[in-house]
Motif scaffolding. Structure first.
Motif, PDB file in Angstrom:
ATOM      1  N   VAL A  92      -1.196  11.243   6.945  1.00  0.00           N
ATOM      2  CA  VAL A  92      -2.267  10.692   7.775  1.00  0.00           C
ATOM      3  C   VAL A  92      -3.622  10.935   7.129  1.00  0.00           C
ATOM      4  O   VAL A  92      -4.508  10.067   7.146  1.00  0.00           O
ATOM      5  N   ALA A  93      -3.799  12.128   6.548  1.00  0.00           N
ATOM      6  CA  ALA A  93      -5.067  12.421   5.870  1.00  0.00           C
ATOM      7  C   ALA A  93      -5.299  11.449   4.718  1.00  0.00           C
ATOM      8  O   ALA A  93      -6.417  10.940   4.526  1.00  0.00           O
ATOM      9  N   ALA A  94      -4.253  11.153   3.960  1.00  0.00           N
ATOM     10  CA  ALA A  94      -4.380  10.202   2.858  1.00  0.00           C
ATOM     11  C   ALA A  94      -4.737   8.819   3.379  1.00  0.00           C
ATOM     12  O   ALA A  94      -5.567   8.101   2.796  1.00  0.00           O
ATOM     13  N   GLY A  95      -4.097   8.430   4.514  1.00  0.00           N
ATOM     14  CA  GLY A  95      -4.413   7.129   5.091  1.00  0.00           C
ATOM     15  C   GLY A  95      -5.842   7.059   5.607  1.00  0.00           C
ATOM     16  O   GLY A  95      -6.527   6.036   5.462  1.00  0.00           O
ATOM     17  N   VAL A  96      -6.313   8.158   6.228  1.00  0.00           N
ATOM     18  CA  VAL A  96      -7.688   8.205   6.733  1.00  0.00           C
ATOM     19  C   VAL A  96      -8.689   8.093   5.582  1.00  0.00           C
ATOM     20  O   VAL A  96      -9.666   7.330   5.644  1.00  0.00           O
ATOM     21  N   VAL A  97      -8.446   8.862   4.528  1.00  0.00           N
ATOM     22  CA  VAL A  97      -9.346   8.820   3.374  1.00  0.00           C
ATOM     23  C   VAL A  97      -9.340   7.434   2.742  1.00  0.00           C
ATOM     24  O   VAL A  97     -10.395   6.884   2.387  1.00  0.00           O
ATOM     25  N   LEU A  98      -8.153   6.859   2.603  1.00  0.00           N
ATOM     26  CA  LEU A  98      -8.042   5.533   1.996  1.00  0.00           C
ATOM     27  C   LEU A  98      -8.800   4.490   2.817  1.00  0.00           C
ATOM     28  O   LEU A  98      -9.530   3.645   2.271  1.00  0.00           O
ATOM     29  N   ALA A  99      -8.648   4.556   4.158  1.00  0.00           N
ATOM     30  CA  ALA A  99      -9.341   3.612   5.021  1.00  0.00           C
ATOM     31  C   ALA A  99     -10.849   3.828   4.963  1.00  0.00           C
ATOM     32  O   ALA A  99     -11.634   2.863   4.970  1.00  0.00           O
ATOM     33  N   VAL A 159      -9.632  -8.238   3.100  1.00  0.00           N
ATOM     34  CA  VAL A 159      -9.382  -7.702   1.767  1.00  0.00           C
ATOM     35  C   VAL A 159      -9.154  -6.190   1.829  1.00  0.00           C
ATOM     36  O   VAL A 159      -8.252  -5.644   1.188  1.00  0.00           O
ATOM     37  N   ALA A 160      -9.981  -5.506   2.618  1.00  0.00           N
ATOM     38  CA  ALA A 160      -9.838  -4.061   2.756  1.00  0.00           C
ATOM     39  C   ALA A 160      -8.482  -3.695   3.343  1.00  0.00           C
ATOM     40  O   ALA A 160      -7.816  -2.763   2.882  1.00  0.00           O
ATOM     41  N   LEU A 161      -8.055  -4.454   4.379  1.00  0.00           N
ATOM     42  CA  LEU A 161      -6.764  -4.165   5.009  1.00  0.00           C
ATOM     43  C   LEU A 161      -5.622  -4.356   4.023  1.00  0.00           C
ATOM     44  O   LEU A 161      -4.718  -3.509   3.925  1.00  0.00           O
ATOM     45  N   GLY A 162      -5.644  -5.472   3.301  1.00  0.00           N
ATOM     46  CA  GLY A 162      -4.570  -5.726   2.341  1.00  0.00           C
ATOM     47  C   GLY A 162      -4.505  -4.673   1.261  1.00  0.00           C
ATOM     48  O   GLY A 162      -3.418  -4.200   0.888  1.00  0.00           O
ATOM     49  N   LEU A 163      -5.675  -4.275   0.740  1.00  0.00           N
ATOM     50  CA  LEU A 163      -5.697  -3.270  -0.308  1.00  0.00           C
ATOM     51  C   LEU A 163      -5.230  -1.916   0.212  1.00  0.00           C
ATOM     52  O   LEU A 163      -4.477  -1.192  -0.469  1.00  0.00           O
ATOM     53  N   VAL A 164      -5.641  -1.554   1.437  1.00  0.00           N
ATOM     54  CA  VAL A 164      -5.241  -0.271   2.019  1.00  0.00           C
ATOM     55  C   VAL A 164      -3.730  -0.227   2.240  1.00  0.00           C
ATOM     56  O   VAL A 164      -3.076   0.772   1.957  1.00  0.00           O
ATOM     57  N   VAL A 165      -3.177  -1.324   2.754  1.00  0.00           N
ATOM     58  CA  VAL A 165      -1.716  -1.353   2.977  1.00  0.00           C
ATOM     59  C   VAL A 165      -0.976  -1.238   1.652  1.00  0.00           C
ATOM     60  O   VAL A 165      -0.009  -0.469   1.521  1.00  0.00           O
ATOM     61  N   PHE A 166      -1.412  -1.996   0.661  1.00  0.00           N
ATOM     62  CA  PHE A 166      -0.735  -1.988  -0.641  1.00  0.00           C
ATOM     63  C   PHE A 166      -0.793  -0.604  -1.285  1.00  0.00           C
ATOM     64  O   PHE A 166       0.231  -0.024  -1.661  1.00  0.00           O
ATOM     65  N   LEU A 167      -1.997  -0.059  -1.390  1.00  0.00           N
ATOM     66  CA  LEU A 167      -2.139   1.262  -2.020  1.00  0.00           C
ATOM     67  C   LEU A 167      -1.504   2.349  -1.168  1.00  0.00           C
ATOM     68  O   LEU A 167      -0.942   3.314  -1.695  1.00  0.00           O
ATOM     69  N   GLY A 168      -1.575   2.189   0.161  1.00  0.00           N
ATOM     70  CA  GLY A 168      -0.985   3.200   1.041  1.00  0.00           C
ATOM     71  C   GLY A 168       0.522   3.273   0.927  1.00  0.00           C
ATOM     72  O   GLY A 168       1.107   4.359   0.898  1.00  0.00           O
ATOM     73  N   GLY A 219       0.051   4.142   4.553  1.00  0.00           N
ATOM     74  CA  GLY A 219      -0.348   2.752   4.706  1.00  0.00           C
ATOM     75  C   GLY A 219      -0.578   2.348   6.138  1.00  0.00           C
ATOM     76  O   GLY A 219      -1.518   1.620   6.454  1.00  0.00           O
ATOM     77  N   VAL A 220       0.287   2.811   7.063  1.00  0.00           N
ATOM     78  CA  VAL A 220       0.166   2.421   8.467  1.00  0.00           C
ATOM     79  C   VAL A 220      -1.130   2.958   9.068  1.00  0.00           C
ATOM     80  O   VAL A 220      -1.850   2.242   9.790  1.00  0.00           O
ATOM     81  N   THR A 221      -1.435   4.240   8.790  1.00  0.00           N
ATOM     82  CA  THR A 221      -2.671   4.819   9.322  1.00  0.00           C
ATOM     83  C   THR A 221      -3.894   4.072   8.803  1.00  0.00           C
ATOM     84  O   THR A 221      -4.810   3.720   9.564  1.00  0.00           O
ATOM     85  N   GLY A 222      -3.922   3.828   7.495  1.00  0.00           N
ATOM     86  CA  GLY A 222      -5.040   3.078   6.936  1.00  0.00           C
ATOM     87  C   GLY A 222      -5.154   1.695   7.532  1.00  0.00           C
ATOM     88  O   GLY A 222      -6.267   1.214   7.838  1.00  0.00           O
TER      89      GLY A 222
END
Length: 367
Positions: free
Chosen positions: A93-100, A112-121, A138-141
């Motif tokens: 979750v911390a990784a997803g929060v930071v990524l988002a 674009v942000a959502l797609g990139l966050v899901v892909f990288l997450g 990915g889900v959290t982000g």
């Protein structure tokens, strides 16, 4: 009349267990799966309620849904898994929060942000250290980007998850932590029974005056025995895991009394497997089973049957083990092999079968 009454009683008992009241009664009165499910459900309820109250009444978090959610999922089967799951889920979750947060600051276009966050997450979540919680990177982000969560609330989401996961792990560790000692006891009992029966069957094959016709059936029994050995080894690993960080690890139900006998039984499989290979090879040579050395084959069969009785004793906790007769039979076989006067092939076949039996005797002697 007596049989009818018994059958009716069994049927009534079976119907009682299938009703909610019967299930609850069994859970309260009899240790087993029903009680485990009931206790774990109660603990998950306690953890979720406690996490929600702490997040709302004490910390005053605005949307504390992640706290009870994480708490429920962290009431795991073992204390070790709860603690490990806490670290994995908080990390994911911390990784997803930071990524988002990074994506939200650097990318002005939400899609674009959502797609990139899901892909990288999802890529980051595949790291084995995250375990089954990796998907939450990915889900959290994605959720944070989709709902447009302000940056100031990103830390709240992390606090909620860490809080709920910590409460779930703490409840599982402190409130009647689960023990599965009966698993290793049941596995050892099944393995001892099957192994002793297999040795009895093997003795019958060796004692026969003709090459056995049902070798494939016997090999099928060997494969079934190997499956039981694997199951017993899994039970040992799971039982050892459940004791890690468990405050009740010294409890009689933790299975400590069954560790040694289970490990002893598992250690008998390699020589049994060697014996299976030797007999399978010998069965292809008629002269190995026919008249040369019938007295030696009889002694070997008696020795294997004796070891089967010892295995049954090992399968019963505290049962004394007597190997004196087995040692006498082994000494007789070795003297016979030292003076081979009935053919080299018979000597090789008998020797190949005697060696793994000797290893069986030695391993049982360390019990």
């Amino acid at each position: 009349m007596e049989q009818t009454t018994t059958a009716a009683g069994d049927d009534i008992l079976g119907q009682g267990v299938r009703t909610p009241l019967g299930w609850l009664t069994r859970a309260v009165r009899v240790p087993g799966r029903e009680r485990y499910v009931l206790v774990q459900a109660a603990k998950a309820t306690l953890a979720a309620t406690g996490a929600w109250l702490l997040a709302t009444a004490v910390l005053h978090l605005p949307q504390p849904f992640l706290a009870p959610y994480a708490a429920v999922f962290l009431v795991e089967a073992t204390v070790y898994r709860s603690v490990r799951g806490w670290a994995q889920q908080v990390g994911a979750v911390a990784a997803g929060v930071v990524l988002a947060g990074v994506a939200g600051q650097l990318i002005p276009w939400p899609a674009v942000a959502l797609g990139l966050v899901v892909f990288l997450g999802l890529l980051a979540g595949s790291w084995r250290r995250f375990g089954e919680s990796g998907v939450w990177v990915g889900v959290t982000g994605m959720l944070l980007i989709a709902y447009g969560t302000p940056a100031v609330l990103l830390g709240d989401r992390l606090v909620e998850t860490a809080l709920g996961a910590a409460i779930g792990a703490a409840v599982n560790a402190l409130v009647y932590p689960p023990l599965f000692g009966q698993r290793i006891a049941a596995a050892a009992g099944r393995l001892a029974t099957a192994m002793a029966a297999f040795l009895d069957t093997t003795a019958g094959l060796i004692r026969a005056d003709e090459p056995p016709d049902d070798v494939e059936d016997w090999l099928g029994e060997a494969r079934e025995l190997r499956s039981l050995v694997t199951a017993a080894a899994d039970a040992v690993r799971q039982t050892q895991e459940e004791r890690i960080l468990n405050l009740r690890r010294r409890h009689p139900r933790s299975g400590h009394d069954h560790d040694r006998r289970t490990e002893t039984l598992i250690g008998l499989w390699p020589p049994i497997e060697q014996l299976v290979g030797a007999i399978r090879t010998a069965s292809q040579h008629e002269e190995t089973f026919v008249l040369p050395w019938p007295d030696a084959r009889a002694a070997l069969a008696d020795l294997i049957e004796t070891l089967g009785d010892v295995v049954r004793a090992v399968g019963t906790t505290g049962h004394p083990v007597d190997l004196d007769h087995g040692r006498e039979l082994l000494a007789r076989l070795e003297r016979r092999l030292a003076a081979p006067d009935d053919g080299v092939t018979a000597a090789l076949g008998l020797g190949a079968m005697t060696l793994p039996v000797r290893h069986l005797l030695e391993r049982l002697g360390r019990w």
